[in-house]
Design an enzyme around this catalytic site. Structure first.
Site, PDB file in Angstrom:
ATOM      1  N   CYS A 227     -16.665  16.969  -5.090  1.00  0.00           N
ATOM      2  CA  CYS A 227     -16.542  16.238  -3.822  1.00  0.00           C
ATOM      3  C   CYS A 227     -15.202  16.604  -3.199  1.00  0.00           C
ATOM      4  CB  CYS A 227     -16.614  14.734  -4.072  1.00  0.00           C
ATOM      5  SG  CYS A 227     -16.260  13.771  -2.599  1.00  0.00           S
TER       6      CYS A 227
ATOM      7  N   ASP B 216      16.080  -3.948   7.818  1.00  0.00           N
ATOM      8  CA  ASP B 216      15.066  -2.913   7.924  1.00  0.00           C
ATOM      9  C   ASP B 216      15.714  -1.622   8.423  1.00  0.00           C
ATOM     10  OD1 ASP B 216      12.593  -1.872   7.666  1.00  0.00           O
ATOM     11  OD2 ASP B 216      11.708  -2.908   9.381  1.00  0.00           O
TER      12      ASP B 216
ATOM     13  N   CYS C  65     -19.741  14.323   0.392  1.00  0.00           N
ATOM     14  CA  CYS C  65     -20.405  15.382  -0.362  1.00  0.00           C
ATOM     15  C   CYS C  65     -21.884  15.088  -0.604  1.00  0.00           C
ATOM     16  CB  CYS C  65     -19.696  15.625  -1.694  1.00  0.00           C
ATOM     17  SG  CYS C  65     -19.946  14.307  -2.890  1.00  0.00           S
TER      18      CYS C  65
ATOM     19  N   ARG D 222      18.892   7.937   0.079  1.00  0.00           N
ATOM     20  CA  ARG D 222      18.250   7.544  -1.171  1.00  0.00           C
ATOM     21  C   ARG D 222      17.388   8.664  -1.745  1.00  0.00           C
ATOM     22  NH1 ARG D 222      14.474   3.901  -4.076  1.00  0.00           N
ATOM     23  NH2 ARG D 222      12.622   4.649  -3.046  1.00  0.00           N
TER      24      ARG D 222
ATOM     25  N   GLU E 196      20.180 -12.567   0.408  1.00  0.00           N
ATOM     26  CA  GLU E 196      20.677 -11.786   1.546  1.00  0.00           C
ATOM     27  C   GLU E 196      19.532 -11.379   2.458  1.00  0.00           C
ATOM     28  OE1 GLU E 196      22.333  -8.416  -0.536  1.00  0.00           O
ATOM     29  OE2 GLU E 196      23.392  -9.747  -1.928  1.00  0.00           O
TER      30      GLU E 196
ATOM     31  N   LYS F  73      18.965 -11.689  -5.580  1.00  0.00           N
ATOM     32  CA  LYS F  73      19.489 -10.947  -6.727  1.00  0.00           C
ATOM     33  C   LYS F  73      20.118 -11.941  -7.685  1.00  0.00           C
ATOM     34  CE  LYS F  73      20.764  -7.365  -3.457  1.00  0.00           C
ATOM     35  NZ  LYS F  73      21.840  -6.653  -2.768  1.00  0.00           N
TER      36      LYS F  73
ATOM     37  N   LYS G 282       9.143 -11.100   1.352  1.00  0.00           N
ATOM     38  CA  LYS G 282       8.794 -10.572   2.671  1.00  0.00           C
ATOM     39  C   LYS G 282       8.389 -11.686   3.624  1.00  0.00           C
ATOM     40  CE  LYS G 282       9.163  -6.127   1.939  1.00  0.00           C
ATOM     41  NZ  LYS G 282       8.178  -5.164   2.332  1.00  0.00           N
TER      42      LYS G 282
ATOM     43  N   ASP H 218      23.586  35.524 -15.566  1.00  0.00           N
ATOM     44  CA  ASP H 218      23.476  36.540 -14.513  1.00  0.00           C
ATOM     45  C   ASP H 218      22.791  37.807 -15.003  1.00  0.00           C
ATOM     46  OD1 ASP H 218      26.570  35.876 -12.683  1.00  0.00           O
ATOM     47  OD2 ASP H 218      24.720  34.753 -12.997  1.00  0.00           O
TER      48      ASP H 218
ATOM     49  N   LYS I 237      17.084  -8.988   4.313  1.00  0.00           N
ATOM     50  CA  LYS I 237      16.657  -7.631   3.984  1.00  0.00           C
ATOM     51  C   LYS I 237      16.615  -6.824   5.269  1.00  0.00           C
ATOM     52  CE  LYS I 237      13.256  -5.019   1.345  1.00  0.00           C
ATOM     53  NZ  LYS I 237      12.945  -3.971   2.310  1.00  0.00           N
TER      54      LYS I 237
ATOM     55  N   SER J  12      14.111   0.826  -5.860  1.00  0.00           N
ATOM     56  CA  SER J  12      13.484   0.025  -4.814  1.00  0.00           C
ATOM     57  C   SER J  12      13.236  -1.372  -5.365  1.00  0.00           C
ATOM     58  CB  SER J  12      12.193   0.691  -4.355  1.00  0.00           C
ATOM     59  OG  SER J  12      11.415   1.017  -5.463  1.00  0.00           O
TER      60      SER J  12
ATOM     61  N   TYR K 132      26.005  -3.745   0.439  1.00  0.00           N
ATOM     62  CA  TYR K 132      25.459  -4.824  -0.390  1.00  0.00           C
ATOM     63  C   TYR K 132      25.325  -4.492  -1.878  1.00  0.00           C
ATOM     64  CZ  TYR K 132      21.094  -2.286   0.666  1.00  0.00           C
ATOM     65  OH  TYR K 132      20.147  -1.324   0.835  1.00  0.00           O
TER      66      TYR K 132
ATOM     67  N   TYR L 269      19.092  37.591 -14.964  1.00  0.00           N
ATOM     68  CA  TYR L 269      18.620  37.619 -13.583  1.00  0.00           C
ATOM     69  C   TYR L 269      18.636  39.059 -13.052  1.00  0.00           C
ATOM     70  CZ  TYR L 269      18.700  36.846  -8.534  1.00  0.00           C
ATOM     71  OH  TYR L 269      18.436  36.905  -7.196  1.00  0.00           O
TER      72      TYR L 269
ATOM     73  N   CYS M 239     -18.343   7.502  -5.564  1.00  0.00           N
ATOM     74  CA  CYS M 239     -19.049   8.771  -5.456  1.00  0.00           C
ATOM     75  C   CYS M 239     -19.102   9.387  -6.859  1.00  0.00           C
ATOM     76  CB  CYS M 239     -18.271   9.685  -4.513  1.00  0.00           C
ATOM     77  SG  CYS M 239     -18.669  11.426  -4.682  1.00  0.00           S
TER      78      CYS M 239
ATOM     79  N   CYS N  25     -22.297   9.409  -0.966  1.00  0.00           N
ATOM     80  CA  CYS N  25     -20.952   9.754  -0.511  1.00  0.00           C
ATOM     81  C   CYS N  25     -21.035  10.445   0.850  1.00  0.00           C
ATOM     82  CB  CYS N  25     -20.286  10.686  -1.519  1.00  0.00           C
ATOM     83  SG  CYS N  25     -18.708  11.333  -0.953  1.00  0.00           S
TER      84      CYS N  25
END
Ligand code: IVH
Length: 716
Positions: free
Chosen positions: A453, A140, A432, A159, A136, A311, A335, A54, A138, A103, A247, A57, A447, A429
């Site tokens: 650019c 959404d 640019c 998360r 299991e 898993k 997927k 402190d 998945k 993930s 899960y 500060y 490019c 490009c």
């Protein structure tokens, strides 16, 4: 925390008494103080984690006030003395996950799943045997973590970035399927993880009601669930039909649980809803059958799923398998195949990416592909356009798989308008005007404008603030482009000076006080970025999250890494030209390519980044604004191996070489692919060849597998 103090900046006047400063120096000091004080305010109030005592500060505050008294005209718009306390924490409080929320890697076909099974068996050195999985659906939805102490729900978080999420406890308490007290005999401490979701029927009914009331309607059940949970007013959440499937485990202190299937049973016993379709599968063949079965049931399920998750069932094996970057080795999401639709391609436009890659993008007549409106799709590169002969005006088939960018599968030539011309890929490009070149043997045209650019500069900034990098929320494409065009943010360091433009920014259309406040707070919160995130954020070619981590582990500090890279670059440059032989270059170079999994080509790109003056300048500038945290050693570091450079060679008996290497990294060691003077230890199994010979020549300690297991604490 980094032990070293930042070197004094050129304009460091912090030690000069207030009344000895010139006006220009005072202005600079006021700026610094405002920045410092804001940083401490944020740490103290929003994160409950003060950075300084402190007294220190208070001294900053007093110095600021004294300066303002002496130079009233220099008082800043963002003067810290005008603020009462700290800005209210933007939105929800933060909760740090004791066990990170990860993930999953994706598998898109049977081959990927078989490869996953093989990879695991190889890693565990169980090539002959079978490994059982828990399979299991998945869901959404959005994942959350629920903490229970002595059986009572105490806290819940989203998360977030996997390390830190938002405190949504009050909102979660309104959800019927989340037990407030656990049934049966609950463990002392447990974090239950799972998915918040909404059924399709509930979603449709809710949207109807929302529309009738003139309120926001949601695009799909996932968005509806996320939007409903993240309400600052929990009474709104209470009215939304949210559900929860459990899960997984985070923290756990209780009687041992051996497998995922067993966990699901216990969760049920404690009062959670677990997915009734979860199933133990004894091998990879059973996974493939399960996938087909769920695929058939999918249309009838009351909720959206985007695949199935496999898993490894046994927790002891999960523990051995561990993680790569942010996903576990022991699980994968399989997927469902892409969904397709037909639509008209209106135009082909060229996008310029962070590394200058010219990517053709199809602008489409918006079309619903499996529940999501799609208006753009990638065409990959010029050969791809030629091969598929895609032209503006064509009717095309678009496909979308999970979270990957929609693609054009084919064009339908019999529905092509008579005047549709073949696409001519530009040689310059479009952003640019620099020449765009396509090296021999490569598919991509780039490019050559570098950071002159604007498109490349903007993309680099976007990458810098993206999730895996500094993760600064509130800086989407539009915002970055706007700040870039205004000249306020041209390079990463500029972000940390954006507060100077606070007043002007607040007045701009689409910003407002609240959103500027939120953005500046999000930026301030990143003044001490983690080394691996920062390295990844620089957007060096080929340096993804995993490589950035390897570099951070190996070099430890920002200054150390940077010095080593500049040295490696200089060594490489000295050897550049026809006869370049990277392996002969020099010590810094050798050290870089000796890091396990960093090869010559990657090292050339890393050195190449440091060869560019504008990159070095941008780094200097950034370093003057941020204090990069030294790489945080893994928590269970083992003093015997932490910091040591280890080489594994020959075959091992109780584990694969990959498992041994991953284990060493997790204990804070560095793993090298070849033996050099810097090697501390060689672990040699049967069949070890030249590396063992090198070690003996250099007099480096060599141990066998049994000794390694003991050293690494695997047998205690
Ligand atoms: S396990 C470390 N199981 O998928 C493994 N995740 O792509 C953590 N998800 O963030 C996840 N259903 O939001 C797991 N049965 C399930 C799941 C599931 C949906 C989500 C979850 C996760 C995401 C990863």
């Amino acid at each position: 925390m980094s032990a070293k103090k930042k070197p004094a900046r050129k304009s460091d006047y912090s030690a000069i008494p207030v009344d000895a400063l010139s006006a220009a120096q005072a202005a600079s000091e006021l700026e610094r103080l405002s920045r410092e004080i804001t940083k401490h305010d944020l740490a103290y109030h929003a994160k409950d984690a003060p950075l300084v005592p402190d007294a220190e500060y208070d001294a900053l505050k007093r110095r600021n006030e004294a300066l303002e008294r002496l130079f009233p005209l220099l008082r800043r718009a963002d003067s810290p003395s005008a603020k009462v306390g700290a800005p209210a924490a933007a939105g929800f409080g933060k909760i740090r996950h004791e066990v990170p929320m990860l993930s999953l890697d994706n598998a898109f076909g049977e081959a990927d799943v078989r490869e996953f099974g093989q990879r695991i068996r190889r890693f565990l050195d169980m090539e002959g045997g079978e490994i059982a999985f828990s399979a299991e659906p998945k869901i959404d939805g959005l994942s959350i973590s629920l903490a229970y102490e002595k059986g009572v729900f105490v806290r819940g978080a989203t998360r977030g970035d996997g390390e830190e999420g938002e405190d949504v406890t009050a909102n979660l308490k309104t959800i019927g399927e989340i037990p407030k007290k656990l049934a049966g005999t609950p463990p002392a401490r447990i974090e239950v993880r799972g998915e918040i979701y909404m059924t399709r029927a509930d979603f449709l009914a809710m949207n109807k009601a929302q529309e009738k009331d003139g309120e926001k309607v949601f695009a799909n059940p996932r968005n509806a669930a996320a939007g409903s949970l993240r309400q600052l007013d929990w009474t709104i959440t209470a009215k939304r039909p949210l559900r929860f499937f459990a899960y997984a485990l985070g923290v756990y202190e209780g009687p041992a649980i051996e497998t995922q299937s067993d966990l699901l049973k216990r969760l049920k016993g404690w009062g959670f809803v677990v997915n009734p379709r979860a199933k133990r599968c004894k091998d990879v063949d059973a996974l493939v059958a399960y996938y087909a079965e769920i695929g058939r049931e999918r249309p009838e399920l009351p909720y959206d799923i985007d695949g199935v998750v496999y898993k490894v069932d046994r927790f002891d094996l999960q523990k051995r398998l561990g993680f790569v970057a942010r996903s576990p080795r022991w699980a994968i999401a399989h997927k469902f195949p892409a969904e397709q639709a037909q639509t008209r391609l209106n135009a082909i436009v060229i996008q310029v990416g962070r590394t200058g890659a010219l990517t053709p993008v199809a602008e489409l007549e918006p079309v619903n592909v499996g529940g999501v409106m799609v208006s753009r799709a990638t065409l990959h590169n010029e050969d791809e356009i030629q091969r598929k002969d895609v032209r503006a005006g064509d009717t095309v088939i678009v496909q979308r798989a999970g979270d990957v960018i929609p693609q054009i599968v084919a064009s339908l030539p019999d529905r092509r308008p008579a005047n549709a011309k073949p696409f001519r890929f530009p040689t310059h490009c479009p952003e640019c005007g620099s020449i765009a070149v396509r090296p021999e043997g490569e598919a991509i045209r780039r490019c050559t404008g570098g950071l002159t650019c604007p498109a490349q500069a903007v993309e680099r900034l976007r990458h810098f603030v993206s999730r895996g990098a500094l993760d600064i929320e509130g800086l989407g494409e539009k915002n970055i482009e706007e700040l870039f065009t205004l000249g306020w943010v041209k390079k990463p360091g500029d972000l940390f000076r954006l507060a100077r433009h606070r007043a002007e920014l607040e007045k701009r259309e689409g910003w407002g006080e609240k959103s500027v406040e939120r953005l500046l707070a999000a930026i301030e919160a990143r003044r001490k970025p983690a080394l691996d995130r920062l390295i990844f954020g620089l957007g060096i070619r080929q340096v993804g999250e995993a490589t950035a981590r390897l570099l951070a582990v190996h070099y430890g500090s920002f200054a150390g890494w940077r010095a080593a890279m500049e040295k490696a670059q200089a060594e490489l440059a000295a050897f550049d030209g026809e006869k370049r032989k990277p392996e002969l270059v020099g010590d810094a170079w050798k050290e870089l390519v000796a890091i396990d999994q960093i090869g010559d080509s990657m090292a050339v790109d890393i050195a190449g980044f440091f060869a560019e003056k504008h990159n070095r300048e941008a780094l200097d500038d950034l370093a003057s604004e941020v204090d990069v945290a030294d790489f945080e050693k893994p928590k269970n570091v083992n003093a015997a191996v932490a910091g040591k450079t280890i080489v594994f060679t020959g075959s091992l008996e109780t584990m694969s070489r990959d498992e041994a290497k991953a284990g060493a990294l997790a204990l804070g060691a560095k793993v090298a692919g070849s033996v050099s003077k810097k090697t501390d230890l060689v672990v040699a199994g049967p069949g070890a060849g030249s590396k063992l010979a090198d070690a003996q020549k250099l007099g480096i300690d060599v141990i066998d597998e049994a000794a390694w297991r003991k050293l690494a604490g695997l047998d205690s």
